[in-house]
Design a protein around this motif. Sequence first.
Motif, PDB file in Angstrom:
ATOM      1  N   HIS A 241       0.926  -1.367  -0.040  1.00 19.78           N
ATOM      2  CA  HIS A 241      -0.158   0.087   0.049  1.00 19.78           C
ATOM      3  C   HIS A 241       0.754   1.444  -0.068  1.00 19.78           C
ATOM      4  O   HIS A 241       0.609   2.244  -0.649  1.00 19.78           O
ATOM      5  N   ARG A 244       2.745   1.209  -3.483  1.00 17.14           N
ATOM      6  CA  ARG A 244       2.216   1.384  -4.734  1.00 17.14           C
ATOM      7  C   ARG A 244       0.889   2.389  -4.676  1.00 17.14           C
ATOM      8  O   ARG A 244       0.857   3.256  -5.331  1.00 17.14           O
ATOM      9  N   CYS A 245       0.085   2.235  -3.671  1.00 18.04           N
ATOM     10  CA  CYS A 245      -1.106   3.230  -3.598  1.00 18.04           C
ATOM     11  C   CYS A 245      -0.882   4.485  -3.264  1.00 18.04           C
ATOM     12  O   CYS A 245      -1.366   5.193  -3.836  1.00 18.04           O
ATOM     13  N   CYS A 268      -8.572   2.139   1.235  1.00 11.64           N
ATOM     14  CA  CYS A 268      -7.913   1.956  -0.164  1.00 11.64           C
ATOM     15  C   CYS A 268      -8.827   0.864  -1.017  1.00 11.64           C
ATOM     16  O   CYS A 268      -8.693  -0.232  -0.788  1.00 11.64           O
ATOM     17  N   CYS A 271      -6.498  -1.917  -2.612  1.00  7.90           N
ATOM     18  CA  CYS A 271      -6.365  -2.868  -1.183  1.00  7.90           C
ATOM     19  C   CYS A 271      -7.354  -3.864  -1.019  1.00  7.90           C
ATOM     20  O   CYS A 271      -7.242  -5.052  -0.711  1.00  7.90           O
TER      21      CYS A 271
END
Length: 319
Positions: A241, A244-245, A268, A271
């Motif tokens: 997370h 990437r996010c 998210c 996720c």
Amino acid sequence: MHITDSIIGDSAIGRGSRRMICLPIELVDSIVHWLLATGRSFSSISAFSLVSHRYRQIALRRYYGILHVQSVRHWFRMCHIKGMSDWVRSLGASTTVFRHKVDFLAHFTSLKTLELDFSDDGLSTQTSRATLLFRNMTAQLKTLKLTHLPCIDLALLSLISTRFPTLVTLELSCTERLDERCCWHCLEESSTCCVHSPIPEAYATTDILIVKVCKALRPLEKLETLLLGIFLSDADVLVRHLERCAAIIIPSPRTGYYSAPPFGPDKCAICHAEHGPAVRERERLASDMLRQLLPSVKAVEFSSWFAVEAPMRVLDASR
Ligand SMILES: [Zn+2]
Ligand SMILES: [Zn+2]
């Protein structure tokens, strides 16, 4: 509320022309309880406590029934109040408050509930701090709540179960140490200072974790409620997370560089879609297994990124 000894007295014998009424202790106790329910300041009961010595004892016993120690100075003051330790049923404080006069904790023989905040401790001090504090506590605790723990390891669980065998409620939490109040840097930094997701580094699988936890807690034969504030999802969930996010959010011209506050996998959409159903199934199986291995336990709860099916915040990956 005004209380005078012509209205409420602790003697049935009249004094002069004033008529005294003797009230049952239970009723007097309920009056103090009601006074304190409207505000836990001493001013709520100060007038009542001046009626007589007996009423003062009842008022103080109720007032100090729940004690939250605010600071080291507050703790020093409490240590000098005669009889106070006998009245306290519930005690709460940060662990570092007791770095002086820790042996005075042994005087709290009527204690049933203990709440300790480990925010000021780290991975290297947790075990020694817990050992020192627990050694000075009565073994008759019914409820133990430890918050902001750096980790929930087998050493801590074994220490608790051997020291407090009559526990009915045990709540241990670690995940509130993750700091989502400031920025992504702070969230990542805080995630490295606690063991919020012990699978797979500390325990290869959920089954292994549950078996070892249950073995450590087996002496707690009266335990009914258990909260383990760790994530059963893999540690990689937060790492991915953050890598990437968060990377989608950080350079966004709409949100600005390192927009605040950050958010975890629980908010998210990416996720949730990737991990949500599998993690919820893992948590359900773990709860069932734990209740089978510890039959006295009726309610069990873990921290979860994915307790609810839909994320509260939708991350637009196309931005
Ligand atoms: Zn920050
Ligand atoms: Zn994410």
